[in-house]
Design a protein around this motif. Structure first.
Motif, PDB file in Angstrom:
ATOM      1  N   LEU A   1       0.845  -1.185   0.000  1.00 21.08           N
ATOM      2  CA  LEU A   1       0.000   0.000   0.000  1.00 21.08           C
ATOM      3  C   LEU A   1       0.885   1.241   0.000  1.00 21.08           C
ATOM      4  N   SER A   2       0.508   2.240  -0.802  1.00 19.14           N
ATOM      5  CA  SER A   2       1.260   3.493  -0.825  1.00 19.14           C
ATOM      6  C   SER A   2       0.292   4.660  -0.660  1.00 19.14           C
ATOM      7  N   ARG A   3       0.856   5.815  -0.376  1.00 19.63           N
ATOM      8  CA  ARG A   3       0.040   7.012  -0.137  1.00 19.63           C
ATOM      9  C   ARG A   3      -0.779   7.397  -1.365  1.00 19.63           C
ATOM     10  N   SER A   4      -0.253   7.153  -2.562  1.00 17.20           N
ATOM     11  CA  SER A   4      -0.923   7.598  -3.787  1.00 17.20           C
ATOM     12  C   SER A   4      -1.824   6.544  -4.413  1.00 17.20           C
TER      13      SER A   4
ATOM     14  N   HIS B   1      -4.827   4.211  -5.643  1.00 19.34           N
ATOM     15  CA  HIS B   1      -6.263   4.275  -5.869  1.00 19.34           C
ATOM     16  C   HIS B   1      -6.901   3.034  -5.257  1.00 19.34           C
ATOM     17  N   PHE B   2      -8.106   3.186  -4.712  1.00 17.99           N
ATOM     18  CA  PHE B   2      -8.817   2.056  -4.118  1.00 17.99           C
ATOM     19  C   PHE B   2     -10.310   2.346  -4.155  1.00 17.99           C
ATOM     20  N   ARG B   3     -11.101   1.305  -3.980  1.00 26.66           N
ATOM     21  CA  ARG B   3     -12.563   1.458  -3.982  1.00 26.66           C
ATOM     22  C   ARG B   3     -13.014   1.927  -2.610  1.00 26.66           C
ATOM     23  N   VAL B   4     -13.892   2.924  -2.579  1.00 28.22           N
ATOM     24  CA  VAL B   4     -14.276   3.530  -1.297  1.00 28.22           C
ATOM     25  C   VAL B   4     -15.675   3.143  -0.849  1.00 28.22           C
TER      26      VAL B   4
ATOM     27  N   ALA C   1     -24.615   4.036  -7.591  1.00 28.18           N
ATOM     28  CA  ALA C   1     -24.582   5.315  -6.879  1.00 28.18           C
ATOM     29  C   ALA C   1     -24.429   5.153  -5.375  1.00 28.18           C
ATOM     30  N   ALA C   2     -24.616   3.940  -4.876  1.00 22.14           N
ATOM     31  CA  ALA C   2     -24.466   3.696  -3.440  1.00 22.14           C
ATOM     32  C   ALA C   2     -23.036   3.377  -3.047  1.00 22.14           C
ATOM     33  N   GLY C   3     -22.135   3.111  -4.041  1.00 24.55           N
ATOM     34  CA  GLY C   3     -20.793   2.722  -3.629  1.00 24.55           C
ATOM     35  C   GLY C   3     -19.794   2.514  -4.740  1.00 24.55           C
ATOM     36  N   GLU C   4     -19.973   3.185  -5.864  1.00 25.72           N
ATOM     37  CA  GLU C   4     -19.147   2.928  -7.045  1.00 25.72           C
ATOM     38  C   GLU C   4     -17.765   3.568  -6.990  1.00 25.72           C
ATOM     39  N   LEU C   5     -17.580   4.620  -6.254  1.00 26.98           N
ATOM     40  CA  LEU C   5     -16.445   5.532  -6.374  1.00 26.98           C
ATOM     41  C   LEU C   5     -15.092   4.869  -6.120  1.00 26.98           C
ATOM     42  N   ILE C   6     -14.076   5.370  -6.828  1.00 27.39           N
ATOM     43  CA  ILE C   6     -12.668   5.074  -6.589  1.00 27.39           C
ATOM     44  C   ILE C   6     -11.998   6.384  -6.183  1.00 27.39           C
ATOM     45  N   SER C   7     -11.097   6.319  -5.194  1.00 22.44           N
ATOM     46  CA  SER C   7     -10.444   7.559  -4.760  1.00 22.44           C
ATOM     47  C   SER C   7      -9.075   7.254  -4.163  1.00 22.44           C
ATOM     48  N   THR C   8      -8.487   8.266  -3.513  1.00 20.09           N
ATOM     49  CA  THR C   8      -7.200   8.142  -2.832  1.00 20.09           C
ATOM     50  C   THR C   8      -7.346   8.706  -1.422  1.00 20.09           C
ATOM     51  N   LEU C   9      -6.385   8.421  -0.567  1.00 17.93           N
ATOM     52  CA  LEU C   9      -6.420   8.951   0.799  1.00 17.93           C
ATOM     53  C   LEU C   9      -6.449  10.477   0.797  1.00 17.93           C
ATOM     54  N   ALA C  10      -5.584  11.092   0.002  1.00 18.37           N
ATOM     55  CA  ALA C  10      -5.490  12.557  -0.005  1.00 18.37           C
ATOM     56  C   ALA C  10      -6.764  13.192  -0.534  1.00 18.37           C
ATOM     57  N   ASP C  11      -7.350  12.613  -1.578  1.00 19.82           N
ATOM     58  CA  ASP C  11      -8.576  13.187  -2.143  1.00 19.82           C
ATOM     59  C   ASP C  11      -9.737  13.121  -1.157  1.00 19.82           C
ATOM     60  N   LEU C  12      -9.870  12.001  -0.455  1.00 23.19           N
ATOM     61  CA  LEU C  12     -10.958  11.888   0.517  1.00 23.19           C
ATOM     62  C   LEU C  12     -10.795  12.905   1.641  1.00 23.19           C
ATOM     63  N   ASN C  13      -9.583  13.087   2.128  1.00 18.32           N
ATOM     64  CA  ASN C  13      -9.362  14.092   3.162  1.00 18.32           C
ATOM     65  C   ASN C  13      -9.699  15.494   2.661  1.00 18.32           C
ATOM     66  N   ARG C  14      -9.300  15.785   1.442  1.00 14.59           N
ATOM     67  CA  ARG C  14      -9.562  17.116   0.881  1.00 14.59           C
ATOM     68  C   ARG C  14     -11.068  17.343   0.705  1.00 14.59           C
TER      69      ARG C  14
ATOM     70  N   LEU D   1     -15.570  17.082  -8.025  1.00 11.40           N
ATOM     71  CA  LEU D   1     -14.233  16.607  -8.361  1.00 11.40           C
ATOM     72  C   LEU D   1     -13.395  17.679  -9.048  1.00 11.40           C
ATOM     73  N   ALA D   2     -13.956  18.350 -10.059  1.00  7.69           N
ATOM     74  CA  ALA D   2     -13.184  19.361 -10.783  1.00  7.69           C
ATOM     75  C   ALA D   2     -12.884  20.588  -9.916  1.00  7.69           C
ATOM     76  N   PRO D   3     -13.883  21.180  -9.223  1.00  9.93           N
ATOM     77  CA  PRO D   3     -13.569  22.363  -8.406  1.00  9.93           C
ATOM     78  C   PRO D   3     -12.548  22.098  -7.311  1.00  9.93           C
ATOM     79  N   LEU D   4     -12.575  20.911  -6.706  1.00  6.48           N
ATOM     80  CA  LEU D   4     -11.641  20.594  -5.620  1.00  6.48           C
ATOM     81  C   LEU D   4     -10.346  19.956  -6.127  1.00  6.48           C
ATOM     82  N   ARG D   5     -10.254  19.753  -7.443  1.00  8.14           N
ATOM     83  CA  ARG D   5      -9.075  19.124  -8.053  1.00  8.14           C
ATOM     84  C   ARG D   5      -8.793  17.751  -7.445  1.00  8.14           C
ATOM     85  N   LEU D   6      -9.835  16.962  -7.363  1.00  5.38           N
ATOM     86  CA  LEU D   6      -9.709  15.593  -6.866  1.00  5.38           C
ATOM     87  C   LEU D   6      -9.310  14.701  -8.039  1.00  5.38           C
ATOM     88  N   THR D   7      -8.056  14.815  -8.450  1.00  6.02           N
ATOM     89  CA  THR D   7      -7.603  14.173  -9.683  1.00  6.02           C
ATOM     90  C   THR D   7      -7.473  12.663  -9.553  1.00  6.02           C
ATOM     91  N   GLY D   8      -7.467  12.142  -8.307  1.00  5.60           N
ATOM     92  CA  GLY D   8      -7.376  10.701  -8.130  1.00  5.60           C
ATOM     93  C   GLY D   8      -8.712  10.038  -7.897  1.00  5.60           C
TER      94      GLY D   8
END
Length: 378
Positions: A98-101, A103-106, A269-282, A227-234
């Motif tokens: 596992l690394s900081r960057s 991607h994983f299913r949330v 829509a109940a659970g499809e998203l993929i993200s990163t640790l940093a994006d979720l915090n942001r 996603l675009a306004p917050l620059r959640l690129t991951g």
């Protein structure tokens, strides 16, 4: 051999080293001591955590400007006040791969994004939380003990609709269309309307409402509005894509089966998203600090009265032993468990993840949040 001139410099360096050695070193974050328990007592293959703490901003320029007596001082003060205050970031991991960057299913953390879009549409007066589902999706919700003509969007957001959870039948492994998910739910009697009962079907229906109101998919609206306004690129809504974007680790079921590839239509829509640790915090920091919703709608989101204290709208509270209440969501989907929690103002937020479905010791989640948000005695 040192020269006579270099001897004082050597003595000074030795003095500084001895002083540094005697100085108490900062203690490791309490979460660093708790995180390894997720792989030992919790029996997860690996775990990772990223915390974000926004320090208090420097004193405002207004007070200091009153004390300034020259233009140069005023300009210097203004520059200090306008300088961005960067958050403190801390990353920790235990176990391999596992690394900081990554991607994983949330999983169900997707619900916070969906609820935010619905509340933004309410702020724009394109829908009302009191609207019956029937107004936007005529004839869709008609079944034993449930009727879309009396079922409101508020009930969907707060999990008080009574709709049966379709994933109890599909086990979260069979991809289904939104309409099929609703039909699966309606084949079962509904819980009493008004009683809190967590159901993924509620947010599948909300995804359909977003599409009917805007003419765009819930993914498109979330990308444009969040996603675009917050620059959640991951962060992305993968649709039918079964692979994770790089970089990513592996994902396993509780019995060790590799499920890194997964059809996200098992959750929609109940659970499809993929993200990163940093994006979720942001995202959670922005949401709770008021950047995504006007104050009245954010208060609606955090109001748990409808759900009898269990749930707001896409968020839920958890009171920790020290008296602090944190807000956020957890997400479980085949091969992944994620938890994000934040203070009410969004100034402190933490996300941790494991690369399997669940912890063998569920109490470790509370222990980790306590380590993060409850100050330790000196």
């Amino acid at each position: 051999m040192p020269t006579q001139r270099s001897i004082p410099a050597i003595l000074l360096a030795a003095t500084l080293i001895s002083l540094a050695a005697g100085r108490p070193q900062p203690a490791a974050p309490a979460t660093d001591l708790t995180l390894p328990l997720l792989t030992t007592r919790g029996k997860a293959p690996a775990a990772a955590l990223l915390s974000r703490a926004q320090p208090e901003p420097p004193p405002g320029a207004r007070t200091l400007r009153h004390q300034a007596t020259s233009a140069s001082v005023r300009q210097s003060t203004a520059r200090r006040a306008e300088r961005p205050v960067l958050p403190h970031i801390h990353f920790a991991r235990t176990g391999p791969s596992l690394s900081r960057s990554d991607h994983f299913r949330v999983g169900s953390i997707t619900k916070t994004f969906i609820a935010t879009v619905v509340l933004q549409l309410a702020a724009e007066h394109r829908l009302s939380l009191s609207d019956p589902v029937e107004l936007h999706l005529p004839g869709l919700v008609r079944g034993p003990g449930v009727d879309g003509r009396s079922l409101t969007l508020r009930a969907l957001l707060t999990h008080t609709s009574g709709l049966y959870d379709f994933t109890a039948d599909t086990k979260g492994t069979a991809p289904v269309t939104p309409a099929r998910a609703v039909r699966t739910a309606l084949a079962h009697p509904a819980a009493p309307n008004g009683r809190w009962a967590y159901s993924n079907t509620n947010y599948v229906v909300l995804g359909m409402v977003i599409e009917r109101v805007t003419g765009n998919s819930y993914a498109t609206e979330a990308e444009r509005r969040i996603l675009a306004p917050l620059r959640l690129t991951g962060t992305l809504f993968p649709g039918a894509r079964t692979s994770l974007p790089p970089p990513h680790g592996r994902a396993y079921t509780s019995d060790g089966r590799d499920v890194t590839s997964l059809d996200p239509r098992v959750a929609g829509a109940a659970g499809e998203l993929i993200s990163t640790l940093a994006d979720l915090n942001r995202f959670y920091a922005a949401l709770l600090s008021g950047r995504l919703l006007p104050p009245p709608l954010l208060r609606h989101m955090l109001n748990t009265r409808t759900a009898h204290g269990h749930y707001g709208m896409g968020l839920y509270p958890q009171r920790l032993p020290c008296g602090t209440t944190v807000w956020g969501h957890s997400g479980r989907i085949t091969g992944s468990y994620v938890r994000t929690a934040a203070t009410r103002d969004g100034r402190r937020v933490v996300t941790f993840r494991i690369n399997t479905d669940k912890l063998a010791d569920p109490g470790l989640e509370r222990a980790l949040l306590t380590a993060e948000f409850c100050p330790r005695a000196p």
